[in-house]
Design an enzyme around this catalytic site. Structure first.
Site, PDB file in Angstrom:
ATOM      1  CG  HIS A   1       6.516 -29.495   3.567  1.00  2.15           C
ATOM      2  ND1 HIS A   1       7.030 -30.769   3.410  1.00  2.15           N
ATOM      3  CD2 HIS A   1       7.287 -28.903   4.497  1.00  2.15           C
ATOM      4  CE1 HIS A   1       8.044 -30.945   4.248  1.00  2.15           C
ATOM      5  NE2 HIS A   1       8.222 -29.821   4.919  1.00  2.15           N
TER       6      HIS A   1
ATOM      7  CD  GLU B   1      -3.122   0.853   2.135  1.00  3.52           C
ATOM      8  OE1 GLU B   1      -2.885   1.161   3.322  1.00  3.52           O
ATOM      9  OE2 GLU B   1      -4.222   0.404   1.767  1.00  3.52           O
TER      10      GLU B   1
ATOM     11  CE  LYS C   1     -11.931   3.081   2.237  1.00  4.07           C
ATOM     12  NZ  LYS C   1     -11.458   4.154   3.148  1.00  4.07           N
TER      13      LYS C   1
HETATM   14  O1  LIG Z   1      -8.600   2.875   9.922  1.00  2.00           O
HETATM   15  P1  LIG Z   1      -9.583   3.154   8.835  1.00  2.00           P
HETATM   16  O2  LIG Z   1      -9.774   4.596   8.552  1.00  2.00           O
HETATM   17  O3  LIG Z   1     -10.880   2.425   9.069  1.00  2.00           O
HETATM   18  O4  LIG Z   1      -8.955   2.561   7.481  1.00  2.00           O
HETATM   19  C1  LIG Z   1      -8.726   1.183   7.379  1.00  2.00           C
HETATM   20  C2  LIG Z   1      -7.944   0.983   6.091  1.00  2.00           C
HETATM   21  O5  LIG Z   1      -8.733   1.555   5.058  1.00  2.00           O
HETATM   22  C3  LIG Z   1      -8.134   1.674   3.791  1.00  2.00           C
HETATM   23  O6  LIG Z   1      -8.041   0.414   3.226  1.00  2.00           O
HETATM   24  C4  LIG Z   1      -6.759   2.284   3.817  1.00  2.00           C
HETATM   25  O7  LIG Z   1      -6.175   2.157   2.552  1.00  2.00           O
HETATM   26  C5  LIG Z   1      -5.883   1.608   4.839  1.00  2.00           C
HETATM   27  O8  LIG Z   1      -4.624   2.256   4.897  1.00  2.00           O
HETATM   28  C6  LIG Z   1      -6.567   1.665   6.173  1.00  2.00           C
HETATM   29  O9  LIG Z   1      -5.766   1.019   7.146  1.00  2.00           O
END
Ligand SMILES: O=P(O)(O)OC[C@H]1O[C@H](O)[C@H](O)[C@@H](O)[C@@H]1O
Length: 620
Positions: A428, A399, A533
């Site tokens: 394995h 990431e 998202k």
């Molecule tokens: O901690 P939050 O704001 O819920 O985000 C949870 C995750 O969401 C996304 O996937 C981001 O890319 C991550 O870097 C982050 O850790």
């Protein structure tokens, strides 16, 4: 075509997975030869024709790529290798940590070429630690290093926030463990379980640390809801059973709005309602102040709230409340974790390449992947408790480095792919391909010298312990891979402790940061995740329209089952017909839509209506 005759030595024949009787194997492994014997007794000549590529040069963007790399071939003479091992071995006495990059074939010319880049990277890292806007795309500082050395925070109030939060974490964990703070209605009269609800960086660090460091009988046992899979959530709730009443629920989300985490919270709150429990009295929130989650927790009066700082990214948050609170509640010494990380940070501030462990990793990654991710990073900890290290590193590395554009706006599609589980188990599973198959990786062995606590070892054969096998498998695999020109790094710690785990986390956070400077990308944002998202949001919006169309058609007398085309047309989304088909198939599989005619196997035949209408209305 140049050809080189190389003297190789094989690994012990028994490690060549030939079919021998157990007795033969046992005899062989007992007499598992040491290196000098191995080298002397098992010489094998292999002539390898190797194109000697053109002289090393840098292309216009300065990348040093494979076709330009003057690759003299990997050193195979055991004595020369030993000298290389000694010359490049990094040791940190205080941490009991070693790094061996001798099995990565970078040339002296390459190191020379990289010196200037590292000077620049070291300076950039120094500025980052002083509070520069090192995440320019989000206009943020990058401050996870300050979590383990608050004096480095660029503003006094930040230092105070860090120190106060750590104090609050320790005090709260102590109150829970000593039952000074009890669950409102629990026969146990104390909290016995932790249910962590979070995803990505809000889960992977705590999961890695729990697996690595949780004692056999922790004061509170931890489990995770780290996805929006209803069956997965049900499974965790079912396993808690009546202990839900003595479960502390920690909801972690930096943004406070991640859908999966919010869904997990709603599902868990439903389980609390159904069990007649008062969720806020067992709920803890870890999130940015004034986030949706923070406001919810404050208004509903949850048991506790801990801050996440905007200058700490999810994937580098293990040394913040995200990781420290769950760890402390399991009885893990979080101050030792912080100390290990701080000592590693100090080592990584050296501007001498050979004395900077993170720089040695970054140098090796650049060489092995040509600075363009041309090979994958296979993580092989030979220790069960480090099983989740690779999953943790998948987010931290991929990431951070997996970016479309560099800081100058060039399209680079950067990154290094990470996979692996643990040795010797993975031998394995896929070591066959690593040893003989497509050469698209470099390995990182994580070696733990201490097999068992002192006084607990046991010889399962004369002079041989279980741990000797693990050691032999690691060394044998490393040799076998190298004998076939597969490069590897070995990171060695004396044992798995809060200090060494803290050091490992800090080592890779810094290596990723240095590597990102070497390839000129921002390691601290994640634009690609937002795209996913957004697309997920569009699917749910389309589903709502499909439901509305079906509902209207299903409430007619008689019910009017619709074809996919009719649904798509009424949703004004004819171009989304495939997604509409998938939405309907998913709903039908969950009894929320009825396939009146046809089947999902032949989409054109489908006629569908909503589940609440009964079939009799269909043709009334
Ligand atoms: O901690 P939050 O704001 O819920 O985000 C949870 C995750 O969401 C996304 O996937 C981001 O890319 C991550 O870097 C982050 O850790």
């Amino acid at each position: 075509m140049a050809s080189i005759s190389l003297k190789l030595y094989s690994s012990s024949p028994t490690l060549k997975f030939q079919h021998h009787s157990p007795t033969f194997l046992r005899k062989q492994l007992i007499s598992f030869p040491t290196r000098p014997k191995l080298a002397a007794e098992r010489n094998l000549t292999l002539s390898v024709a190797r194109e000697v590529p053109a002289e090393l040069s840098t292309v216009n963007d300065g990348a040093i790529t494979n076709e330009n790399k003057k690759n003299p071939g990997l050193e195979k003479d055991p004595i020369a290798l030993w000298q290389r091992y000694v010359e490049w071995l990094y040791q940190n006495k205080e941490l009991g940590l070693y790094i061996d990059v001798s099995r990565v074939g970078f040339s002296d010319e390459f190191v020379e070429q990289m010196e200037k880049r590292f000077e620049k990277a070291f300076r950039a890292m120094e500025e980052l630690e002083k509070g520069a806007i090192a995440n320019p795309d989000e206009g943020r500082m990058v401050g996870h290093y300050w979590l383990r050395d608050p004096n480095r925070a660029p503003k006094p109030f930040l230092k105070t926030q860090i120190q106060n939060t750590l104090e609050d974490i320790c005090n709260f964990a102590n109150d829970i463990i000593t039952a000074k703070v009890k669950p409102p209605s629990s026969p146990e009269e104390r909290f016995t379980q932790i249910l962590c609800v979070g995803i990505g960086g809000s889960a992977l660090g705590p999961q890695f640390v729990a697996e690595a460091l949780a004692p056999d009988n922790p004061p509170l046992k931890i489990r995770f809801v780290d996805n929006t899979d209803p069956a997965g959530i049900d499974h965790q709730i079912a396993q808690l059973g009546p202990e839900l009443a003595s479960t502390l629920v920690i909801v972690t989300s930096k943004s406070g709005g991640t859908p999966e985490t919010r869904n997990g919270l709603l599902e868990v709150q439903k389980a609390f309602r159904e069990a007649g429990l008062d969720f806020p009295k067992q709920g803890v929130a870890i999130t940015q102040e004034n986030s949706l989650l923070d406001n919810t927790a404050r208004i509903e009066g949850w048991l506790a709230r801990f801050p996440m700082f905007d200058w700490v990214g999810g994937r580098t948050s293990e040394m913040s409340a995200v990781g420290l609170l769950p760890a402390a509640l399991q009885g893990i010494d979080i101050r030792e974790m912080l100390t290990g990380a701080a000592l590693m940070d100090e080592a990584n501030r050296s501007t001498v390449l050979k004395s900077n462990p993170a720089a040695l990793l970054a140098l090796s990654w650049y060489w092995a992947t040509d600075g363009v991710g041309s090979k994958d990073m296979v993580i092989l900890p030979y220790k069960d408790s480090l099983l989740l290290f690779s999953r943790y590193l998948q987010q931290l590395v991929m990431e951070s480095l997996g970016k479309e554009f560099d800081l100058d706006g060039n399209r680079v599609n950067q990154g290094i792919s990470v996979y692996g589980n643990k040795g010797s188990t993975d031998q394995h599973a896929y070591i066959q391909q690593l040893r003989e198959g497509v050469h698209n990786f470099f390995a990182t062995f994580v070696e733990v010298l201490r097999d068992r606590p002192p006084g607990h070892d046991w010889e399962l054969e004369p002079g041989v312990t279980c741990g000797d096998y693990l050691f032999g498998m690691l060394q044998g695999t490393r040799s076998a891979l190298y004998a076939n020109n597969r490069e590897s790094i070995t990171v060695t710690v004396e044992e798995v402790t809060p200090r060494s785990v803290g050091a490992l986390i800090a080592l890779y956070e810094r290596a990723v940061g240095l590597y990102a400077f070497l390839v000129n990308i921002n390691a601290y944002h994640q634009p690609g995740v937002e795209a996913g998202k957004k697309a997920a949001g569009e699917v749910l919006a389309l589903q709502k329209r499909v439901l509305a169309v079906l509902n209207e058609a299903s409430c007619k007398q008689p019910v009017e089952p619709l074809t996919l085309e009719e649904v798509a047309e009424r949703c004004h989304a004819s171009e989304d017909i495939e997604m509409i088909y998938k939405i309907i198939a998913h709903m039908a599989a969950n009894d929320r839509a009825i396939i009146a005619e046809g089947s999902c196997g032949s989409p054109r035949s489908i006629k569908v209506f909503l589940g609440e209408c009964n079939v009799d209305d269909l043709y009334a």
